[in-house]
Design a protein around this motif. Structure first.
Motif, short mmCIF file in Angstrom:
data_model
loop_
_atom_site.label_atom_id
_atom_site.label_comp_id
_atom_site.label_asym_id
_atom_site.label_seq_id
_atom_site.Cartn_x
_atom_site.Cartn_y
_atom_site.Cartn_z
N GLU A 73 1.15 -0.86 -0.07
CA GLU A 73 0.23 0.00 0.27
C GLU A 73 1.12 1.12 0.32
OE1 GLU A 73 -3.39 0.30 3.04
OE2 GLU A 73 -3.45 -2.13 2.99
N GLN A 74 0.17 2.19 -0.15
CA GLN A 74 0.96 3.68 -0.28
C GLN A 74 -0.28 4.98 -0.46
OE1 GLN A 74 2.52 3.66 -4.31
NE2 GLN A 74 4.43 3.54 -4.16
N PHE A 75 0.32 5.24 0.80
CA PHE A 75 -0.33 6.71 1.63
C PHE A 75 0.56 7.77 1.80
CE2 PHE A 75 0.89 4.09 5.19
CZ PHE A 75 1.40 5.63 5.75
N SER A 76 -0.25 9.16 1.70
CA SER A 76 0.36 9.87 2.41
C SER A 76 0.16 10.43 3.34
CB SER A 76 0.46 11.83 1.44
OG SER A 76 0.65 12.74 1.62
N PRO A 106 4.44 16.74 4.43
CA PRO A 106 3.80 15.11 3.89
C PRO A 106 4.90 14.49 3.18
CG PRO A 106 3.42 17.17 2.55
CD PRO A 106 3.76 17.81 3.63
N LEU A 107 5.16 13.18 3.86
CA LEU A 107 5.81 11.79 3.57
C LEU A 107 4.32 11.03 3.08
CD1 LEU A 107 7.50 11.48 7.10
CD2 LEU A 107 8.04 12.79 5.23
N ASN A 108 5.54 10.42 1.52
CA ASN A 108 4.71 9.61 1.04
C ASN A 108 5.25 8.74 1.29
OD1 ASN A 108 3.55 10.82 -0.95
ND2 ASN A 108 5.07 11.72 -2.15
N VAL A 109 4.34 7.71 2.13
CA VAL A 109 5.09 6.46 2.60
C VAL A 109 4.50 4.77 1.79
CG1 VAL A 109 5.05 5.17 4.25
CG2 VAL A 109 4.94 7.75 4.66
N SER A 110 5.38 3.80 1.51
CA SER A 110 4.76 2.96 1.10
C SER A 110 5.49 1.51 2.23
CB SER A 110 6.12 2.55 -0.07
OG SER A 110 5.81 3.06 -0.88
N ILE A 111 4.61 0.54 2.05
CA ILE A 111 3.85 -0.59 3.17
C ILE A 111 4.05 -2.15 2.51
CG2 ILE A 111 2.54 -1.28 5.27
CD1 ILE A 111 2.61 1.26 5.88
N TRP A 112 4.95 -2.54 2.79
CA TRP A 112 4.97 -4.09 2.27
C TRP A 112 4.60 -5.10 3.48
CZ3 TRP A 112 8.14 -0.15 1.18
CH2 TRP A 112 8.87 -0.24 0.46
N TYR A 113 3.37 -6.33 3.13
CA TYR A 113 3.29 -6.99 4.66
C TYR A 113 3.36 -8.26 4.08
CZ TYR A 113 -1.14 -4.93 2.37
OH TYR A 113 -2.00 -4.38 2.10
N PRO A 114 3.14 -9.35 4.98
CA PRO A 114 2.64 -10.97 4.72
C PRO A 114 1.22 -10.48 4.70
CG PRO A 114 3.32 -9.99 6.92
CD PRO A 114 3.90 -9.50 6.09
N THR A 115 0.31 -11.37 3.33
CA THR A 115 -0.48 -11.43 3.46
C THR A 115 -1.14 -13.39 2.42
OG1 THR A 115 -2.62 -10.66 2.30
CG2 THR A 115 -0.73 -10.53 1.32
N THR A 118 9.43 -5.64 -7.91
CA THR A 118 8.50 -6.77 -7.25
C THR A 118 7.28 -7.81 -7.61
OG1 THR A 118 8.36 -6.53 -4.82
CG2 THR A 118 10.78 -6.65 -5.67
N GLU A 119 7.22 -8.70 -7.13
CA GLU A 119 5.13 -8.65 -7.36
C GLU A 119 4.92 -8.54 -6.11
OE1 GLU A 119 4.10 -13.26 -8.21
OE2 GLU A 119 3.85 -12.39 -10.77
N VAL A 120 3.86 -8.04 -5.95
CA VAL A 120 3.11 -7.56 -4.25
C VAL A 120 1.88 -7.52 -5.29
CG1 VAL A 120 4.60 -6.37 -4.07
CG2 VAL A 120 2.65 -5.29 -5.09
N ILE A 121 1.13 -7.62 -4.34
CA ILE A 121 -0.67 -7.49 -4.45
C ILE A 121 -1.33 -6.42 -3.21
CG2 ILE A 121 -3.50 -8.51 -3.57
CD1 ILE A 121 -1.42 -11.41 -3.26
N LYS A 122 -1.96 -5.73 -4.61
CA LYS A 122 -1.97 -4.33 -3.88
C LYS A 122 -3.30 -3.69 -2.75
CE LYS A 122 0.41 -0.67 -6.63
NZ LYS A 122 -0.35 -0.03 -8.05
#
Length: 337
Positions: free
Chosen positions: A26-29, A37-46, A64-68
């Protein structure tokens, strides 16, 4: 063995396998500070199996391969915060974030205003103290976010940074910038890529709104990793010797025109307490080997865009960046776990 126990073991195995196989993204501000303001990216197990997409890819670099926007199904996951290098972005350590998420980590990375690929504001870049604060802000948000805080282990938090991001991570561990030391060291050994960038980064003169206290330590962060950091000679020796946060210092052995790693990562390792730090040099790595993998033809493509940038995709003779990444990840995982 009773059937119910066997079923529990099998379900645990399936869930762990699912976590290892899929990565949510996911990405958000982050707008808690409207001036930055910070643009932030998050990776996590699912456990969500699809739809998969590729992030962080362009004509030169492998993504890389992810699921948004996937579901976040973990409990008490360790947290890793990433800090990119000067004029870099979240994409640079996307490979590492994805690998960590497959191992069960929740990983977050802000783009630091002023020193990112997409924002080179001189005013923001000169606010050197903001980079560690960016990481602390992201951490505070995650630990208080009703959507995510249930999934995080607040007692198992690490910070990892590459280049200037390594400098940032060490400040979070309690190592302090000292302007007088920086000037002295640059008088002793001047290098254009390090000392030459000091003015742009606000390190030569006191900046407007610069904090009076030099410590930017975040006690919530339990360990830090620096990946071929720069500007180490701008740290006060006293702050390095008294820092107790465990640190893994990883360095590139091939000199590309910066200061040799012995005067950066090695300098840091020399002054940190021996009992809390680990130090390793990858003899076949360059400064950019810690960044994302390059596609075939990337060197020529980057050279056409900006002469000299092809070096970003060059590693040591006889080894691929993919193999270097495997070694780097193994060492980082050992340290974190």
């Amino acid at each position: 063995m009773k059937p119910i126990y066997l079923l529990v073991i099998l379900l645990t195995f399936v869930l762990n396998s699912a976590f290892a196989a899929n990565v949510g993204f996911e990405q958000f501000s982050l707008e808690d500070d409207t001036s930055r303001p910070l643009n932030v990216s998050i990776w996590y197990p699912t456990v969500q199996p699809s739809p998969k997409t590729v992030v962080g890819e362009n004509p030169a670099f492998v993504g890389t391969e992810v699921i948004k926007a996937a579901t976040l199904d973990v409990r008490k996951a360790p947290v890793v915060l990433l800090s990119h290098g000067y004029r870099g972005s979240w994409r640079n350590l996307n490979w590492l974030a994805t690998k960590l998420a497959k191992r069960g980590y929740v990983v977050a990375a802000p783009d630091h205003p002023g020193t990112t690929t997409f924002d080179r504001s001189p005013k923001q870049a000169a606010q050197w103290w903001q980079r560690p604060r960016d990481i602390s802000r992201v951490l505070s948000f995650l630990l208080n976010d009703t959507k995510r805080k249930h999934a995080l282990d607040a007692e198992n938090i690490s910070a990892i940074g590459h280049s200037l991001g390594g400098w940032t991570a060490m400040q979070l561990a309690g190592v302090e910038f000292d302007r007088h030391t920086m000037k002295q060291q640059c008088q002793l050994v001047f290098n254009q890529r390090t000392c030459g960038s000091a003015k742009e980064l606000g390190l030569t003169d006191i900046q407007p709104k610069e904090p009076l206290a030099s410590s930017l330590k975040d006690t919530r962060i339990k360990r830090v990793v620096s990946l071929d950091l720069g500007l180490a000679r701008g740290f006060s020796v006293q702050s390095m010797t008294r820092t107790q946060t465990p640190a893994l210092i990883l360095a590139a052995g091939i000199d590309i025109g910066d200061l040799p790693q012995a005067m950066e990562s090695g300098y840091l390792a020399e002054h940190l307490p021996l009992e809390t730090r680990h130090y390793k040099v990858y003899e076949q790595a360059t400064h950019f080997s810690f960044m994302q993998r390059c596609k075939a033809g990337a060197v020529d493509l980057l050279e056409k865009e900006y002469k000299g940038d092809g070096i970003i995709c060059k590693d040591g003779f006889g080894i691929s960046r993919e193999k270097l990444h495997a070694r780097i990840f193994k060492d980082i995982l050992w340290f974190l776990e």
